[in-house]
Design a protein around this motif. Sequence first.
Motif, PDB file in Angstrom:
ATOM      1  N   ALA A 179      48.425   0.273  86.595  1.00  0.00           N
ATOM      2  CA  ALA A 179      49.173   0.411  87.924  1.00  0.00           C
ATOM      3  C   ALA A 179      49.183  -0.587  88.955  1.00  0.00           C
ATOM      4  O   ALA A 179      50.166  -1.013  89.375  1.00  0.00           O
ATOM      5  N   ARG A 180      48.061  -1.277  88.828  1.00  0.00           N
ATOM      6  CA  ARG A 180      48.179  -2.545  89.797  1.00  0.00           C
ATOM      7  C   ARG A 180      49.049  -3.646  89.142  1.00  0.00           C
ATOM      8  O   ARG A 180      49.897  -4.150  89.864  1.00  0.00           O
ATOM      9  N   ARG A 181      49.151  -3.785  87.682  1.00  0.00           N
ATOM     10  CA  ARG A 181      50.091  -4.916  87.066  1.00  0.00           C
ATOM     11  C   ARG A 181      51.611  -4.274  87.329  1.00  0.00           C
ATOM     12  O   ARG A 181      52.363  -5.313  87.306  1.00  0.00           O
ATOM     13  N   ALA A 182      51.815  -3.047  87.318  1.00  0.00           N
ATOM     14  CA  ALA A 182      53.010  -2.280  87.587  1.00  0.00           C
ATOM     15  C   ALA A 182      53.571  -2.579  88.958  1.00  0.00           C
ATOM     16  O   ALA A 182      54.684  -2.434  89.329  1.00  0.00           O
ATOM     17  N   GLY A 183      52.640  -3.027  89.791  1.00  0.00           N
ATOM     18  CA  GLY A 183      52.952  -3.471  91.243  1.00  0.00           C
ATOM     19  C   GLY A 183      52.429  -2.654  92.523  1.00  0.00           C
ATOM     20  O   GLY A 183      52.776  -2.630  93.641  1.00  0.00           O
ATOM     21  N   ALA A 184      51.630  -1.573  92.041  1.00  0.00           N
ATOM     22  CA  ALA A 184      50.978  -0.663  93.055  1.00  0.00           C
ATOM     23  C   ALA A 184      50.131  -1.719  93.904  1.00  0.00           C
ATOM     24  O   ALA A 184      49.306  -2.377  93.459  1.00  0.00           O
ATOM     25  N   GLY A 185      50.203  -1.439  95.181  1.00  0.00           N
ATOM     26  CA  GLY A 185      49.257  -2.177  96.069  1.00  0.00           C
ATOM     27  C   GLY A 185      47.958  -1.607  96.512  1.00  0.00           C
ATOM     28  O   GLY A 185      47.011  -2.478  96.630  1.00  0.00           O
ATOM     29  N   HIS A 186      47.389  -0.395  96.027  1.00  0.00           N
ATOM     30  CA  HIS A 186      46.326   0.340  96.092  1.00  0.00           C
ATOM     31  C   HIS A 186      46.131   1.338  95.288  1.00  0.00           C
ATOM     32  O   HIS A 186      47.004   2.156  95.053  1.00  0.00           O
ATOM     33  N   VAL A 187      45.062   1.393  94.367  1.00  0.00           N
ATOM     34  CA  VAL A 187      44.775   2.220  93.471  1.00  0.00           C
ATOM     35  C   VAL A 187      43.368   2.522  93.847  1.00  0.00           C
ATOM     36  O   VAL A 187      42.438   1.847  93.942  1.00  0.00           O
ATOM     37  N   VAL A 188      43.256   3.859  93.632  1.00  0.00           N
ATOM     38  CA  VAL A 188      41.930   4.593  93.584  1.00  0.00           C
ATOM     39  C   VAL A 188      41.364   5.283  92.253  1.00  0.00           C
ATOM     40  O   VAL A 188      42.561   6.154  91.777  1.00  0.00           O
ATOM     41  N   ALA A 189      40.448   5.099  91.734  1.00  0.00           N
ATOM     42  CA  ALA A 189      40.184   5.378  90.554  1.00  0.00           C
ATOM     43  C   ALA A 189      38.826   6.462  90.413  1.00  0.00           C
ATOM     44  O   ALA A 189      38.106   6.051  91.225  1.00  0.00           O
ATOM     45  N   VAL A 190      39.149   7.548  89.839  1.00  0.00           N
ATOM     46  CA  VAL A 190      38.063   8.642  89.869  1.00  0.00           C
ATOM     47  C   VAL A 190      37.229   9.099  88.692  1.00  0.00           C
ATOM     48  O   VAL A 190      38.249   9.512  87.771  1.00  0.00           O
ATOM     49  N   ASP A 191      36.279   9.101  88.347  1.00  0.00           N
ATOM     50  CA  ASP A 191      35.613   9.996  87.173  1.00  0.00           C
ATOM     51  C   ASP A 191      34.545  10.261  87.600  1.00  0.00           C
ATOM     52  O   ASP A 191      33.523   9.993  88.360  1.00  0.00           O
ATOM     53  N   ILE A 192      33.946  11.733  87.069  1.00  0.00           N
ATOM     54  CA  ILE A 192      32.774  12.176  87.297  1.00  0.00           C
ATOM     55  C   ILE A 192      31.434  11.490  86.426  1.00  0.00           C
ATOM     56  O   ILE A 192      30.388  11.630  86.743  1.00  0.00           O
ATOM     57  N   SER A 193      32.075  10.667  85.440  1.00  0.00           N
ATOM     58  CA  SER A 193      30.973   9.854  84.669  1.00  0.00           C
ATOM     59  C   SER A 193      30.734   8.675  85.440  1.00  0.00           C
ATOM     60  O   SER A 193      31.483   7.858  85.637  1.00  0.00           O
ATOM     61  N   ARG A 194      29.329   8.473  85.525  1.00  0.00           N
ATOM     62  CA  ARG A 194      28.861   7.000  86.243  1.00  0.00           C
ATOM     63  C   ARG A 194      29.167   5.864  85.349  1.00  0.00           C
ATOM     64  O   ARG A 194      29.613   4.911  85.902  1.00  0.00           O
ATOM     65  N   ARG A 195      28.954   6.126  84.016  1.00  0.00           N
ATOM     66  CA  ARG A 195      29.513   5.218  83.213  1.00  0.00           C
ATOM     67  C   ARG A 195      30.891   4.722  83.228  1.00  0.00           C
ATOM     68  O   ARG A 195      31.260   3.464  83.194  1.00  0.00           O
ATOM     69  N   ALA A 196      31.805   5.625  83.330  1.00  0.00           N
ATOM     70  CA  ALA A 196      33.253   5.413  83.486  1.00  0.00           C
ATOM     71  C   ALA A 196      33.324   4.637  84.799  1.00  0.00           C
ATOM     72  O   ALA A 196      34.246   3.786  84.868  1.00  0.00           O
ATOM     73  N   GLN A 197      32.837   5.050  85.757  1.00  0.00           N
ATOM     74  CA  GLN A 197      32.913   4.315  87.250  1.00  0.00           C
ATOM     75  C   GLN A 197      32.448   2.707  86.909  1.00  0.00           C
ATOM     76  O   GLN A 197      33.222   1.977  87.276  1.00  0.00           O
ATOM     77  N   VAL A 198      31.372   2.462  86.171  1.00  0.00           N
ATOM     78  CA  VAL A 198      31.162   1.004  86.208  1.00  0.00           C
ATOM     79  C   VAL A 198      32.274   0.593  85.359  1.00  0.00           C
ATOM     80  O   VAL A 198      32.539  -0.538  85.672  1.00  0.00           O
ATOM     81  N   ASN A 199      32.493   1.320  84.261  1.00  0.00           N
ATOM     82  CA  ASN A 199      33.544   0.498  83.195  1.00  0.00           C
ATOM     83  C   ASN A 199      34.892   0.251  84.002  1.00  0.00           C
ATOM     84  O   ASN A 199      35.414  -0.857  83.706  1.00  0.00           O
ATOM     85  N   THR A 200      35.336   1.173  84.788  1.00  0.00           N
ATOM     86  CA  THR A 200      36.434   0.694  85.554  1.00  0.00           C
ATOM     87  C   THR A 200      36.354  -0.529  86.535  1.00  0.00           C
ATOM     88  O   THR A 200      37.037  -1.163  86.667  1.00  0.00           O
ATOM     89  N   TRP A 201      35.055  -0.360  87.072  1.00  0.00           N
ATOM     90  CA  TRP A 201      34.969  -1.571  88.058  1.00  0.00           C
ATOM     91  C   TRP A 201      34.944  -2.726  87.347  1.00  0.00           C
ATOM     92  O   TRP A 201      35.444  -3.768  87.753  1.00  0.00           O
ATOM     93  N   LEU A 202      34.326  -2.893  86.023  1.00  0.00           N
ATOM     94  CA  LEU A 202      34.213  -4.044  85.188  1.00  0.00           C
ATOM     95  C   LEU A 202      35.591  -4.740  84.797  1.00  0.00           C
ATOM     96  O   LEU A 202      35.813  -5.703  84.737  1.00  0.00           O
ATOM     97  N   ASN A 203      36.728  -3.456  84.377  1.00  0.00           N
ATOM     98  CA  ASN A 203      37.862  -3.908  83.904  1.00  0.00           C
ATOM     99  C   ASN A 203      38.599  -4.440  85.171  1.00  0.00           C
ATOM    100  O   ASN A 203      39.518  -5.408  85.045  1.00  0.00           O
ATOM    101  N   ALA A 204      38.513  -3.857  86.245  1.00  0.00           N
ATOM    102  CA  ALA A 204      39.072  -4.416  87.555  1.00  0.00           C
ATOM    103  C   ALA A 204      38.690  -5.724  87.850  1.00  0.00           C
ATOM    104  O   ALA A 204      39.477  -6.630  88.181  1.00  0.00           O
ATOM    105  N   VAL A 205      37.411  -6.110  87.697  1.00  0.00           N
ATOM    106  CA  VAL A 205      36.805  -7.509  87.869  1.00  0.00           C
ATOM    107  C   VAL A 205      37.493  -8.567  86.727  1.00  0.00           C
ATOM    108  O   VAL A 205      38.055  -9.605  86.993  1.00  0.00           O
ATOM    109  N   VAL A 206      37.596  -8.034  85.530  1.00  0.00           N
ATOM    110  CA  VAL A 206      37.876  -8.918  84.241  1.00  0.00           C
ATOM    111  C   VAL A 206      39.341  -9.140  84.565  1.00  0.00           C
ATOM    112  O   VAL A 206      39.858 -10.409  84.228  1.00  0.00           O
ATOM    113  N   ASN A 207      39.917  -8.195  84.944  1.00  0.00           N
ATOM    114  CA  ASN A 207      41.450  -8.556  84.950  1.00  0.00           C
ATOM    115  C   ASN A 207      42.103  -8.837  86.536  1.00  0.00           C
ATOM    116  O   ASN A 207      43.280  -8.913  86.663  1.00  0.00           O
ATOM    117  N   ARG A 208      40.989  -9.246  87.311  1.00  0.00           N
ATOM    118  CA  ARG A 208      41.268  -9.513  88.705  1.00  0.00           C
ATOM    119  C   ARG A 208      42.320  -8.745  89.272  1.00  0.00           C
ATOM    120  O   ARG A 208      43.189  -9.247  90.000  1.00  0.00           O
TER     121      ARG A 208
END
Length: 215
Positions: free
Chosen positions: A47-76
């Motif tokens: 979604a960020r690559r497609a041009g969205a200015g603000h993205v909120v990501a939600v998951d009930i899994s703590r591991r998924a939360q960390v994984n999403t944060w990691l991919n956001a960092v990796v992909n800047r």
Amino acid sequence: MIVRLPGVYPPQHDTSLLSDALLFEPLTAGSRVLDLCCGTGALSVAARRAGAGHVVAVDISRRAQVNTWLNAVVNRKRVDVRRGDLTDAVGSELFDLIISNPPYVPALDDALPTAGIARAWDAGKDGRSVLDRIAARAPDHVAPGGTLLLLQSALCGVDKTEAILEEFGMHVEVSARASVPFGPVMTGRRMMLESRGLITADQDTEQLVIIRATK
């Protein structure tokens, strides 16, 4: 590049189908996007690559939360990552686009797992435990003129999802369909699905459907 931590649902055909659908949405720097059941965060990054200015990501899994944060960092790509039960994590916020690839695989019973990777696919006997909640709650968070893109298997009752969304004031259409081979989970449940009349004896594919609902 998308990194997957052990225990997090890996991006598959369903993720790719939603990623492609994002390209047809008019996302701009002013667009707010909510990714429900974010998993690895692949759709948040898309979604960020497609041009969205603000993205909120939600998951009930703590591991998924960390994984999403990691991919956001990796992909800047800046992503606001939150842990919570669906829309409980966003209060009264409104979004121009909500995307969701929730659990939708029919399970042996209605007892939902509270830990482990099975939380990413087990969705009760009819596969609708999470779908019904999203269809009933997401419309309250779609901004006027906004859109919900919700993916599910055709085995789980597309008509029911459409009916719930329409009941909550959304204009609904099926925007994409794709037949994909059974993965390991579906293959392992073949006998159960056949006994319930959800698949035929020789069936080895399922149809994935994207429901596009606008306000």
